[in-house]
Write a protein that holds these residues in place. Structure first.
Motif, PDB file in Angstrom:
ATOM      1  N   GLU A  52       0.832  -1.204   0.000  1.00  0.00           N
ATOM      2  CA  GLU A  52       0.000   0.000   0.000  1.00  0.00           C
ATOM      3  C   GLU A  52       0.868   1.255   0.000  1.00  0.00           C
ATOM      4  OE1 GLU A  52      -3.641   2.248   2.378  1.00  0.00           O
ATOM      5  OE2 GLU A  52      -2.979   0.269   3.043  1.00  0.00           O
ATOM      6  N   ASP A 164      -7.554   5.530  -0.820  1.00  0.00           N
ATOM      7  CA  ASP A 164      -7.649   4.072  -0.688  1.00  0.00           C
ATOM      8  C   ASP A 164      -7.154   3.361  -1.954  1.00  0.00           C
ATOM      9  OD1 ASP A 164      -8.574   4.415   1.826  1.00  0.00           O
ATOM     10  OD2 ASP A 164     -10.575   3.617   1.490  1.00  0.00           O
ATOM     11  N   GLU A 166      -4.799   1.070  -2.180  1.00  0.00           N
ATOM     12  CA  GLU A 166      -3.993  -0.096  -1.814  1.00  0.00           C
ATOM     13  C   GLU A 166      -4.097  -1.272  -2.790  1.00  0.00           C
ATOM     14  OE1 GLU A 166      -6.074  -2.354   1.651  1.00  0.00           O
ATOM     15  OE2 GLU A 166      -6.729  -0.266   1.768  1.00  0.00           O
TER      16      GLU A 166
END
Length: 214
Positions: A52, A164, A166
């Motif tokens: 990530e 977000d 990841e």
């Protein structure tokens, strides 16, 4: 705090827990005055946490390059700057302000700071989303979960951010599919708000068709 990767954190306060629109698998804490977000996913392996962090670096570098190619700030798109990862696998990144696209579309955010109407914000949001989709298509970059809730619109600065990241990967076919799926979901959310739907549809086309070199 031992940081294993990344520069020193710009901390100016204490971390506080944050609920908001956050996946149940993640624990989020923020330093509002320092603009820092800490993300923890209990049970996640260190390798996945590092993945990530690398995705954050890739998005930040890629979007910065594309933003530098145009002088038009209405076409700029951002993502959180990564600061590093600690020994517990918690990731530290830039805290980006804004209202998520799902809340914007269903009218929960009627008036932005400075009295800007939601209709105007939806146009600004749509133009930048179109630009983001163009960049993703050119780079063949799949977000992995390209949903309206992962797009933040900051009306104060006229700024769109994607979060977000990841599950990102290079996958041209999936990147194009994400474009269609996002348009469909935005249309469904704004179905009862005809003026917003019309605004965002036109604006997305404008942002997508804008010259990529500015």
């Amino acid at each position: 705090m031992q940081m294993l990767k990344g520069p020193q954190l710009p901390l100016t306060g204490e971390f506080i827990g944050f609920e908001g629109n956050v996946a149940k698998s993640s624990r989020i804490a923020i330093v509002p005055t320092g603009g820092v977000l800490r993300k923890d996913k209990p049970g996640r392996s260190g390798r996945k946490a590092e993945k990530e962090l690398l995705a954050l670096h890739a998005w930040d570098a890629l979007l910065s390059l594309h933003n530098a190619e145009t002088e038009d700030p209405t076409l700029h798109v951002h993502s959180p700057k990564p600061y590093g990862i600690d020994a517990l696998g918690r990731i530290y990144m830039e805290l980006l302000p804004g209202v998520s696209g799902d809340k914007l579309m269903i009218g929960e955010y009627e008036i932005a700071a400075g009295g800007t109407s939601v209709e105007k914000i939806s146009k600004e949001f749509g133009k930048r989303v179109g630009r983001l989709m163009r960049i993703k298509e050119i780079e063949g970059l799949s977000h992995g979960d390209m949903r309206p809730r992962h797009l933040l619109m900051d009306a104060d600065r006229g700024r769109l951010s994607v979060i977000d990241v990841e599950n990102s990967r290079v996958d041209r076919v999936k990147a194009q599919k994400e474009h269609l799926d996002l348009r469909r979901e935005l249309s469904q959310l704004a179905f009862t708000r005809k003026e917003i739907l019309a605004n965002i549809t036109r604006a997305m086309e404008e942002g997508f068709e804008a010259p990529i070199d500015g």
